[in-house]
Write an enzyme that holds these catalytic residues in place. Structure first.
Site, PDB file in Angstrom:
ATOM      1  N   ASP A 172      -6.986  -1.305  -4.797  1.00  0.00           N
ATOM      2  CA  ASP A 172      -8.097  -0.971  -3.899  1.00  0.00           C
ATOM      3  C   ASP A 172      -9.003   0.079  -4.543  1.00  0.00           C
ATOM      4  O   ASP A 172     -10.230   0.010  -4.430  1.00  0.00           O
ATOM      5  CB  ASP A 172      -7.577  -0.438  -2.564  1.00  0.00           C
ATOM      6  CG  ASP A 172      -6.723  -1.432  -1.811  1.00  0.00           C
ATOM      7  OD1 ASP A 172      -6.952  -2.650  -1.948  1.00  0.00           O
ATOM      8  OD2 ASP A 172      -5.815  -0.989  -1.077  1.00  0.00           O
ATOM      9  N   ASP A 211       0.857  -1.190   0.000  1.00  0.00           N
ATOM     10  CA  ASP A 211       0.000   0.000   0.000  1.00  0.00           C
ATOM     11  C   ASP A 211       0.888   1.232   0.000  1.00  0.00           C
ATOM     12  O   ASP A 211       1.984   1.217   0.569  1.00  0.00           O
ATOM     13  CB  ASP A 211      -0.910   0.010   1.227  1.00  0.00           C
ATOM     14  CG  ASP A 211      -2.037  -1.017   1.135  1.00  0.00           C
ATOM     15  OD1 ASP A 211      -2.458  -1.332   0.010  1.00  0.00           O
ATOM     16  OD2 ASP A 211      -2.493  -1.480   2.189  1.00  0.00           O
TER      17      ASP A 211
END
Length: 167
Positions: free
Chosen positions: A142, A124
């Site tokens: 995402d 991330d």
């Protein structure tokens, strides 16, 4: 409804491939350019680029569960992708909105499942915040999943509105 592949919604899978490639390229750039755990590169007063790992799902859900969740989320992602591909195959290529939505979800899901299976975690790097309150870091996969899911929800509202207007 039996359609050939060139007339079915499977033609939208190019978008899933593009989403997957963009996700993996962005994660590779982050891994190469930002040291893991580095405090971040401030882009704006509310956005940083960071390099963090997530062993769980959204918001690090189940991240501290010892490793079984890696396989659970991989199986879940493959099952959802299989279902969405099945739906794409049954619909017409002209059903653009759902074709785009399903393909974004497929590309995002496969981007994160690739990380889980190859790295053991998801990379991330997008960090939005206000003052000291940070939203959990996330990645392009995402974002693609969120956009695709939002499109499906909006399509549901549009369909309901059409039903209400129809006499």
């Amino acid at each position: 409804m039996n359609m050939t592949h060139h007339k079915s919604g499977l033609r939208w899978l190019w978008l899933a491939v593009l989403a997957f490639v963009l996700d993996q390229a962005s994660k590779l750039a982050v891994v190469k350019l930002l040291p893991f755990g580095y405090p971040g590169v401030e882009i704006t007063p509310f956005f940083n680029l960071v390099h963090v790992y997530n062993k769980g799902a959204a918001f690090s859900f189940l991240a501290d569960q010892g490793g079984w969740q890696r396989w659970f989320f991989a199986v879940l992602a493959f099952a959802i992708c299989g279902l969405l591909i099945h739906w794409l195959r049954k619909q017409s290529v002209a059903q653009r909105w759902s074709g785009i939505a399903y393909s974004l979800i497929i590309g995002g899901a496969l981007g994160n499942v690739f990380d889980r299976l190859v790295l053991g975690h998801v990379v991330d790097f997008l960090d939005f915040y206000w003052q000291r309150a940070h939203w959990p870091a996330f990645n392009l996969a995402d974002s693609f999943i969120f956009i695709g899911a939002a499109m499906i929800v909006l399509d549901g509202f549009r369909s309901e509105k059409k039903k209400d207007v129809t006499p």
